[in-house]
Design a protein around this motif. Structure first.
Motif, PDB file in Angstrom:
ATOM      1  N   GLN A  22       0.621  -1.183  -0.074  1.00  0.00           N
ATOM      2  CA  GLN A  22      -0.050  -0.015   0.009  1.00  0.00           C
ATOM      3  C   GLN A  22       0.836   1.332   0.016  1.00  0.00           C
ATOM      4  O   GLN A  22       1.769   1.425   0.754  1.00  0.00           O
ATOM      5  CB  GLN A  22      -0.986  -0.034   1.275  1.00  0.00           C
ATOM      6  CG  GLN A  22      -1.886   0.943   1.206  1.00  0.00           C
ATOM      7  CD  GLN A  22      -2.682   0.938   2.267  1.00  0.00           C
ATOM      8  OE1 GLN A  22      -2.742   0.021   3.196  1.00  0.00           O
ATOM      9  NE2 GLN A  22      -3.804   1.896   2.507  1.00  0.00           N
ATOM     10  N   ILE A  23       0.536   2.093  -0.975  1.00  0.00           N
ATOM     11  CA  ILE A  23       1.366   3.521  -1.012  1.00  0.00           C
ATOM     12  C   ILE A  23       0.319   4.583  -0.781  1.00  0.00           C
ATOM     13  O   ILE A  23      -0.614   4.409  -1.520  1.00  0.00           O
ATOM     14  CB  ILE A  23       2.192   3.480  -2.567  1.00  0.00           C
ATOM     15  CG1 ILE A  23       3.211   2.354  -2.394  1.00  0.00           C
ATOM     16  CG2 ILE A  23       2.607   4.853  -2.550  1.00  0.00           C
ATOM     17  CD1 ILE A  23       3.995   2.393  -3.636  1.00  0.00           C
ATOM     18  N   ALA A  24       0.652   5.534  -0.141  1.00  0.00           N
ATOM     19  CA  ALA A  24      -0.225   6.711   0.327  1.00  0.00           C
ATOM     20  C   ALA A  24       0.032   7.594  -1.075  1.00  0.00           C
ATOM     21  O   ALA A  24       1.003   8.383  -0.991  1.00  0.00           O
ATOM     22  CB  ALA A  24      -0.004   7.373   1.416  1.00  0.00           C
ATOM     23  N   ILE A  25      -0.695   7.464  -1.668  1.00  0.00           N
ATOM     24  CA  ILE A  25      -0.730   8.587  -3.112  1.00  0.00           C
ATOM     25  C   ILE A  25      -1.663   9.741  -2.884  1.00  0.00           C
ATOM     26  O   ILE A  25      -1.205  10.811  -3.200  1.00  0.00           O
ATOM     27  CB  ILE A  25      -1.214   7.921  -4.505  1.00  0.00           C
ATOM     28  CG1 ILE A  25      -0.339   6.364  -4.894  1.00  0.00           C
ATOM     29  CG2 ILE A  25      -1.342   8.734  -5.481  1.00  0.00           C
ATOM     30  CD1 ILE A  25      -0.853   5.664  -5.529  1.00  0.00           C
ATOM     31  N   SER A  26      -2.723   9.406  -2.181  1.00  0.00           N
ATOM     32  CA  SER A  26      -3.690  10.603  -1.918  1.00  0.00           C
ATOM     33  C   SER A  26      -2.905  11.339  -0.655  1.00  0.00           C
ATOM     34  O   SER A  26      -2.308  10.876   0.050  1.00  0.00           O
ATOM     35  CB  SER A  26      -4.918   9.942  -1.281  1.00  0.00           C
ATOM     36  OG  SER A  26      -5.530   9.312  -2.386  1.00  0.00           O
ATOM     37  N   GLY A  27      -3.264  12.663  -0.508  1.00  0.00           N
ATOM     38  CA  GLY A  27      -2.927  13.395   0.509  1.00  0.00           C
ATOM     39  C   GLY A  27      -4.085  13.529   1.404  1.00  0.00           C
ATOM     40  O   GLY A  27      -5.282  12.850   1.206  1.00  0.00           O
ATOM     41  N   PRO A  56      -7.002  -3.970   4.256  1.00  0.00           N
ATOM     42  CA  PRO A  56      -7.836  -2.713   4.662  1.00  0.00           C
ATOM     43  C   PRO A  56      -8.919  -2.908   5.347  1.00  0.00           C
ATOM     44  O   PRO A  56      -9.422  -4.057   5.545  1.00  0.00           O
ATOM     45  CB  PRO A  56      -8.091  -2.314   3.222  1.00  0.00           C
ATOM     46  CG  PRO A  56      -8.471  -3.503   2.326  1.00  0.00           C
ATOM     47  CD  PRO A  56      -7.584  -4.354   2.994  1.00  0.00           C
ATOM     48  N   HIS A  57      -9.470  -1.838   6.394  1.00  0.00           N
ATOM     49  CA  HIS A  57     -10.514  -2.045   7.139  1.00  0.00           C
ATOM     50  C   HIS A  57     -11.758  -1.445   6.415  1.00  0.00           C
ATOM     51  O   HIS A  57     -12.841  -2.065   7.037  1.00  0.00           O
ATOM     52  CB  HIS A  57     -10.041  -0.840   8.323  1.00  0.00           C
ATOM     53  CG  HIS A  57     -11.278  -1.388   9.593  1.00  0.00           C
ATOM     54  ND1 HIS A  57     -11.266  -0.319  10.430  1.00  0.00           N
ATOM     55  CD2 HIS A  57     -11.397  -2.533  10.143  1.00  0.00           C
ATOM     56  CE1 HIS A  57     -11.841  -0.985  11.538  1.00  0.00           C
ATOM     57  NE2 HIS A  57     -12.154  -2.331  11.184  1.00  0.00           N
ATOM     58  N   LEU A  58     -11.681  -0.502   5.722  1.00  0.00           N
ATOM     59  CA  LEU A  58     -12.522  -0.059   4.777  1.00  0.00           C
ATOM     60  C   LEU A  58     -14.025   0.626   5.330  1.00  0.00           C
ATOM     61  O   LEU A  58     -15.002   0.236   5.278  1.00  0.00           O
ATOM     62  CB  LEU A  58     -13.202  -1.290   3.533  1.00  0.00           C
ATOM     63  CG  LEU A  58     -12.259  -1.900   2.842  1.00  0.00           C
ATOM     64  CD1 LEU A  58     -12.939  -2.949   2.208  1.00  0.00           C
ATOM     65  CD2 LEU A  58     -11.498  -0.971   2.163  1.00  0.00           C
ATOM     66  N   VAL A  60     -15.623   3.906   7.700  1.00  0.00           N
ATOM     67  CA  VAL A  60     -15.451   5.286   7.743  1.00  0.00           C
ATOM     68  C   VAL A  60     -14.719   5.851   8.792  1.00  0.00           C
ATOM     69  O   VAL A  60     -15.064   5.560  10.061  1.00  0.00           O
ATOM     70  CB  VAL A  60     -16.877   6.077   8.008  1.00  0.00           C
ATOM     71  CG1 VAL A  60     -17.079   7.705   7.956  1.00  0.00           C
ATOM     72  CG2 VAL A  60     -18.050   5.557   6.684  1.00  0.00           C
ATOM     73  N   LYS A  61     -13.775   6.636   8.532  1.00  0.00           N
ATOM     74  CA  LYS A  61     -12.715   7.124   9.608  1.00  0.00           C
ATOM     75  C   LYS A  61     -13.209   8.368  10.663  1.00  0.00           C
ATOM     76  O   LYS A  61     -12.865   8.145  11.721  1.00  0.00           O
ATOM     77  CB  LYS A  61     -11.343   7.637   8.923  1.00  0.00           C
ATOM     78  CG  LYS A  61     -10.825   6.327   7.960  1.00  0.00           C
ATOM     79  CD  LYS A  61     -10.605   5.083   8.948  1.00  0.00           C
ATOM     80  CE  LYS A  61      -9.818   4.214   7.997  1.00  0.00           C
ATOM     81  NZ  LYS A  61     -10.792   2.974   7.511  1.00  0.00           N
ATOM     82  N   ASP A  62     -14.065   9.235   9.973  1.00  0.00           N
ATOM     83  CA  ASP A  62     -14.706  10.546  10.640  1.00  0.00           C
ATOM     84  C   ASP A  62     -15.837  10.265  11.534  1.00  0.00           C
ATOM     85  O   ASP A  62     -16.711   9.681  11.050  1.00  0.00           O
ATOM     86  CB  ASP A  62     -14.809  11.635   9.552  1.00  0.00           C
ATOM     87  CG  ASP A  62     -15.065  12.801  10.369  1.00  0.00           C
ATOM     88  OD1 ASP A  62     -15.851  12.910  11.431  1.00  0.00           O
ATOM     89  OD2 ASP A  62     -14.997  13.983   9.534  1.00  0.00           O
TER      90      ASP A  62
HETATM   91  N1  LIG Z   1      -7.921   6.629  -2.059  1.00  0.00           N
HETATM   92  C1  LIG Z   1      -6.879   6.053  -1.781  1.00  0.00           C
HETATM   93  N2  LIG Z   1      -5.535   6.683  -1.841  1.00  0.00           N
HETATM   94  C2  LIG Z   1      -4.581   5.955  -1.724  1.00  0.00           C
HETATM   95  O1  LIG Z   1      -3.442   6.647  -1.684  1.00  0.00           O
HETATM   96  C3  LIG Z   1      -4.568   4.683  -1.439  1.00  0.00           C
HETATM   97  N3  LIG Z   1      -3.395   3.900  -1.213  1.00  0.00           N
HETATM   98  C4  LIG Z   1      -5.754   4.132  -1.187  1.00  0.00           C
HETATM   99  N4  LIG Z   1      -5.847   2.603  -1.086  1.00  0.00           N
HETATM  100  C5  LIG Z   1      -7.349   2.066  -0.768  1.00  0.00           C
HETATM  101  O2  LIG Z   1      -7.354   2.360   0.760  1.00  0.00           O
HETATM  102  C6  LIG Z   1      -7.766   1.146   1.322  1.00  0.00           C
HETATM  103  C7  LIG Z   1      -7.389   1.508   2.781  1.00  0.00           C
HETATM  104  O3  LIG Z   1      -8.277   1.657   3.439  1.00  0.00           O
HETATM  105  P1  LIG Z   1      -8.254   1.475   5.142  1.00  0.00           P
HETATM  106  O4  LIG Z   1      -7.792   3.074   5.428  1.00  0.00           O
HETATM  107  O5  LIG Z   1      -7.690   0.303   5.646  1.00  0.00           O
HETATM  108  O6  LIG Z   1      -9.835   1.805   5.661  1.00  0.00           O
HETATM  109  C8  LIG Z   1      -6.779   0.272   0.532  1.00  0.00           C
HETATM  110  O7  LIG Z   1      -7.005  -1.257   0.599  1.00  0.00           O
HETATM  111  C9  LIG Z   1      -7.015   0.718  -0.958  1.00  0.00           C
HETATM  112  O8  LIG Z   1      -8.332   0.341  -1.321  1.00  0.00           O
HETATM  113  N5  LIG Z   1      -7.035   4.790  -1.283  1.00  0.00           N
END
Ligand SMILES: Nc1nc(O)c(N)c(N[C@@H]2O[C@H](COP(=O)(O)O)[C@@H](O)[C@H]2O)n1
Ligand SMILES: NC(=O)C1=CN([C@@H]2O[C@H](COP(=O)(O)OP(=O)(O)OC[C@H]3O[C@@H](n4cnc5c(N)ncnc54)[C@H](OP(=O)(O)O)[C@@H]3O)[C@@H](O)[C@H]2O)C=CC1
Length: 220
Positions: A22-27, A56-58, A60-62
């Motif tokens: 998993q790579i954080a592409i989003s900010g 992933p947990h999938l 809602v975080k907020d």
């Molecule tokens: N929107 C988005 N941006 C990124 O940069 C990502 N790496 C992902 N990955 C997706 O988010 C899931 C993780 O969900 P949890 O935080 O564990 O609830 C991961 O499995 C990808 O589907 N998404």
């Protein structure tokens, strides 16, 4: 049923690296938008490849968004759905915890013992002989009252959903990173199309987190 595919990709079109980590592409702003999209959905869908890679947990975080759902008479989190022909989802997977209802879509070929183990944590939907038949699986989800579906990947599942004609909208955050790698997952992997390419109509274009959010509608 309305199906939106959401993903984040690097500037060169990759969802992750060749290591499939998993790579954080989003900010932060895009993750907040994704959280809102989850909160507005009845179910969040991923392929088993994403479960095995990211665990992933999938949810809602907020907390405010979870409260809003409860106020509207909904469960705090949308349902989670894993598309998993052979029932490979580990019993320890985060998506199988009690934070939300989880459906695992399996095929007739899934081993009985693995199905039994999964059935302790999730509702099983059986559709397809060797591979999950997505049209049948999504019809079964609709019978459970699921109308607004958000798909979060990965590339294999996204390709199959386009192939099955199940995608209505696509939102893609294109982030300010280059990942590279011929074997790194892309937005739509699978076998790829050679003709009858799905056509998209561009909706919004928004600058976000140093990248750009593109929303598309799949043409009829
Ligand atoms: N929107 C988005 N941006 C990124 O940069 C990502 N790496 C992902 N990955 C997706 O988010 C899931 C993780 O969900 P949890 O935080 O564990 O609830 C991961 O499995 C990808 O589907 N998404
Ligand atoms: N940046 C982002 O937004 C995201 C990135 N990712 C990244 O993507 C990668 C995982 O993606 P990927 O490997 O493509 O996995 P997917 O999550 O797309 O899962 C693919 C698997 O789903 C199962 N499946 C069952 N039925 C079908 C069907 N009809 N069509 C397609 N697949 C089906 C298959 O396994 P089987 O045959 O065993 O059932 C297949 O191998 C990871 O690196 C992850 O980090 C993932 C999500 C979002």
């Amino acid at each position: 049923m309305h199906v939106v595919v959401n993903a984040a990709m690097s500037a060169d079109g990759k969802l992750s690296s060749r290591r499939r980590e998993q790579i954080a592409i989003s900010g932060d702003a895009d993750f907040d938008r994704v959280d809102r999209l989850r909160a507005d959905s009845d179910a969040v869908v991923v392929g088993v490849g994403t479960v095995l890679a990211d665990d992933p947990h999938l949810t809602v975080k907020d907390e405010n968004l979870r409260d809003e759902r409860r106020t509207n008479g909904k469960p705090a989190n949308p349902a989670r759905v894993v598309v998993d022909s052979s029932a490979r989802t580990p019993s320890s997977a985060e998506v199988l915890d009690d934070a939300a209802t989880t459906y695992v879509c399996v095929s007739d070929a899934a081993p009985v013992e693995q199905r039994a183990a999964l059935a302790e944590h999730a509702d099983l939907i059986t559709a397809g002989e060797e591979r999950v038949d997505l049209l049948r699986a999504f019809a079964a989800l609709q019978e459970q009252g699921i109308e607004r579906v958000m798909v979060e990947g990965g590339g294999e599942l996204i390709f199959s959903l386009f192939e099955a004609g199940l995608v209505d909208d696509l939102s893609v955050f294109v982030g300010p990173k280059v990942i590279g790698g011929r074997d790194a997952p892309t937005l739509a992997d699978g076998d790829g199309f050679v003709e009858n390419f799905p056509e998209l109509e561009l909706g919004e274009v928004e600058r976000l987190d140093g990248g750009v959010l593109l929303t598309w509608r799949v043409a009829d």
